[in-house]
Motif scaffolding. Structure first.
Motif, PDB file in Angstrom:
ATOM      1  N   LYS A   9       0.804  -1.123   0.052  1.00 34.91           N
ATOM      2  CA  LYS A   9       0.007  -0.088  -0.008  1.00 34.91           C
ATOM      3  C   LYS A   9       0.913   1.271  -0.080  1.00 34.91           C
ATOM      4  O   LYS A   9       1.875   1.524   1.009  1.00 34.91           O
ATOM      5  CB  LYS A   9      -1.227  -0.146   1.265  1.00 34.91           C
ATOM      6  N   ASP A  10       0.589   2.100  -1.129  1.00 33.20           N
ATOM      7  CA  ASP A  10       1.496   3.307  -1.185  1.00 33.20           C
ATOM      8  C   ASP A  10       2.760   3.253  -1.026  1.00 33.20           C
ATOM      9  O   ASP A  10       3.279   4.083  -0.167  1.00 33.20           O
ATOM     10  CB  ASP A  10       0.751   4.435   0.087  1.00 33.20           C
ATOM     11  N   ARG A  12       6.268   3.815  -1.533  1.00 32.77           N
ATOM     12  CA  ARG A  12       7.243   5.022  -1.840  1.00 32.77           C
ATOM     13  C   ARG A  12       8.796   4.950  -1.779  1.00 32.77           C
ATOM     14  O   ARG A  12       8.873   4.656  -0.700  1.00 32.77           O
ATOM     15  CB  ARG A  12       6.893   6.577  -1.456  1.00 32.77           C
ATOM     16  N   GLN A  23      12.269  10.984  -6.374  1.00 36.88           N
ATOM     17  CA  GLN A  23      11.096   9.792  -5.883  1.00 36.88           C
ATOM     18  C   GLN A  23      11.056   8.485  -7.089  1.00 36.88           C
ATOM     19  O   GLN A  23      10.614   8.786  -8.287  1.00 36.88           O
ATOM     20  CB  GLN A  23       9.903  10.574  -5.807  1.00 36.88           C
ATOM     21  N   ARG A  26       6.105   5.746  -6.725  1.00 35.87           N
ATOM     22  CA  ARG A  26       5.175   6.923  -6.074  1.00 35.87           C
ATOM     23  C   ARG A  26       3.925   6.232  -5.834  1.00 35.87           C
ATOM     24  O   ARG A  26       3.058   6.210  -6.681  1.00 35.87           O
ATOM     25  CB  ARG A  26       5.385   8.034  -7.351  1.00 35.87           C
ATOM     26  N   GLY A  27       3.816   5.804  -4.809  1.00 37.92           N
ATOM     27  CA  GLY A  27       2.460   5.360  -4.361  1.00 37.92           C
ATOM     28  C   GLY A  27       2.067   4.075  -4.941  1.00 37.92           C
ATOM     29  O   GLY A  27       0.930   3.836  -5.366  1.00 37.92           O
ATOM     30  N   SER A  29       0.532   0.371  -5.203  1.00 38.69           N
ATOM     31  CA  SER A  29      -0.179  -0.513  -4.414  1.00 38.69           C
ATOM     32  C   SER A  29      -0.711  -1.545  -5.032  1.00 38.69           C
ATOM     33  O   SER A  29      -1.113  -1.418  -6.258  1.00 38.69           O
ATOM     34  CB  SER A  29      -1.330   0.178  -3.806  1.00 38.69           C
ATOM     35  N   SER A  66       8.815   4.393   2.186  1.00 39.64           N
ATOM     36  CA  SER A  66       7.628   4.580   3.148  1.00 39.64           C
ATOM     37  C   SER A  66       6.314   3.832   2.566  1.00 39.64           C
ATOM     38  O   SER A  66       6.440   3.346   1.480  1.00 39.64           O
ATOM     39  CB  SER A  66       7.477   6.082   3.222  1.00 39.64           C
ATOM     40  N   GLY A  67       5.302   3.934   3.260  1.00 41.44           N
ATOM     41  CA  GLY A  67       4.179   2.993   2.975  1.00 41.44           C
ATOM     42  C   GLY A  67       4.116   1.695   3.689  1.00 41.44           C
ATOM     43  O   GLY A  67       4.791   1.648   4.573  1.00 41.44           O
ATOM     44  N   SER A 232       4.970   4.534 -10.975  1.00 33.99           N
ATOM     45  CA  SER A 232       3.666   4.259 -10.453  1.00 33.99           C
ATOM     46  C   SER A 232       2.751   3.355 -11.370  1.00 33.99           C
ATOM     47  O   SER A 232       3.215   2.996 -12.504  1.00 33.99           O
ATOM     48  CB  SER A 232       2.634   5.715 -10.600  1.00 33.99           C
ATOM     49  N   GLU A 305      -6.144  10.667 -10.404  1.00 39.78           N
ATOM     50  CA  GLU A 305      -6.534   9.796  -9.176  1.00 39.78           C
ATOM     51  C   GLU A 305      -6.869   8.359 -10.025  1.00 39.78           C
ATOM     52  O   GLU A 305      -7.228   8.224 -11.342  1.00 39.78           O
ATOM     53  CB  GLU A 305      -7.781  10.263  -8.510  1.00 39.78           C
ATOM     54  N   SER A 322      -5.390   5.070 -13.934  1.00 41.82           N
ATOM     55  CA  SER A 322      -5.055   6.396 -13.319  1.00 41.82           C
ATOM     56  C   SER A 322      -4.762   7.407 -14.516  1.00 41.82           C
ATOM     57  O   SER A 322      -4.035   7.798 -15.057  1.00 41.82           O
ATOM     58  CB  SER A 322      -3.621   6.179 -12.629  1.00 41.82           C
TER      59      SER A 322
END
Length: 329
Positions: A9-10, A12, A23, A26-27, A29, A66-67, A232, A305, A322
């Protein structure tokens, strides 16, 4: 509902560069169950291999993560190296892209296959060597007993890849990650190696995360496909659904660029104009905006989104994209 083997999940990942932090993921999931086969596809540099390295805890030094990444409910993000060492090889394993660089040229192949066995299964040397032979026979290495003491340079590319598969299977992991496992192999050996991986996944009930840039391979080998661009996931769906209905302009561009039988001699293949943006100078909006034939002013303002489309089957994964300007092709 089948519990998740892997739940991301998410996710990064930031990497240090000479020009500052970049980065790279990037998110990201996704979720996969035990026994499921999932494919990651996209251009070089889109984040496929980096996702695998993040899962295995093999990112470059100073990488910032992170995530959440949960394997059988256990959080991997922030896990200390000693604990990760207990999981790598035992509960999750990886087949690397180029076996000649992944294998140690100074050790015979049986020692490389047997290396995790004393650590994870408390085997002695004789028992580990017997297990190495059994694994080589299982991955159908010709004259396996004779080759126990062979060194990597004495094997062909296909044989070295079988050794890599044997190493990955040594402790019967729950998750198998295959990063471009057939890149350096000829077509016949590719087919044999992929058939072998599928057979082993079926027999052991492992989850398979397959990374490739080959659309044909994805069509034949996995149940679900995720298309990555710029770190992503831009589109994901069950494999038959994605191959029948592409929604994201990037996915449509990838499929349009495939070589096809029957084209007239001299016909130029379709290409996607432009190139992937520099990670340090990432645009504020959609990363694909400068290459997209459907771009609008709003695409450059903020990242798109995720849009949920209808599930491909009653119990299958939803088709996600997306892009607010998606259309089926």
């Amino acid at each position: 509902m089948t519990p998740a083997l892997l739940d991301v999940k998410d996710l990064r990942v930031g990497l240090p560069t000479a020009r500052g932090w970049a980065q790279a993921l990037r998110g990201v999931s996704f979720s996969m169950a035990k026994g499921q086969t999932l494919g990651l596809i996209g251009e070089s540099g889109c984040g496929k291999s980096l996702t695998a390295l993040a899962l295995m805890g093999l990112l470059p030094e100073r990488a910032q993560v992170s995530g959440s990444m949960r394997l059988n409910g256990t959080e991997l993000v922030g896990m200390a190296e000693p604990q990760l060492c207990q999981l790598r090889g035992a509960r999750m394993a990886m087949i690397f892209q180029e076996p000649m660089t992944a294998l140690n040229p100074l050790h015979p192949i049986w020692k490389q296959i047997a290396e995790p066995l004393p650590l994870h299964q408390n085997m002695g040397a004789a028992q580990a060597k017997a297990r190495a032979l059994a694994l080589l026979e299982r991955v159908q290495l010709p004259r396996a007993r004779e080759r126990l003491d062979a060194y990597p340079h004495q094997l062909s590319g296909g044989q070295r890849q079988r050794v890599m598969i044997a190493i990955a299977l040594a402790c019967s992991p729950d998750l198998l990650i295959a990063d471009e496992p057939t890149t350096a192999l000829d077509v016949t050996v590719q087919k044999e190696v992929l058939a072998l991986i599928q057979q082993l996944v079926r027999e052991d009930g492992m989850g398979l995360l397959l990374i490739s840039h080959d659309l044909g391979l994805m069509h034949d080998q996995v149940e679900q496909v995720m298309v990555m661009y710029g770190g992503s996931v831009v589109e994901s769906a069950a494999t038959p659904e994605l191959f029948a209905h592409r929604a994201h302009p990037y996915t449509q561009g990838l499929f349009a660029a495939r070589p096809r039988l029957g084209l007239a001699r001299g016909t130029r293949l379709t290409t996607i104009a432009g190139s992937v943006p520099d990670l340090v100078d990432w645009p504020a909006g959609c990363a694909f905006a400068d290459r997209c034939p459907k771009v609008a002013a709003s695409c450059r303002v903020a990242p798109p989104e995720v849009q949920r489309m209808a599930p491909s089957t009653a119990d299958g994964p939803a088709h996600l994209v997306s892009c607010p300007r998606w259309s089926l092709s």
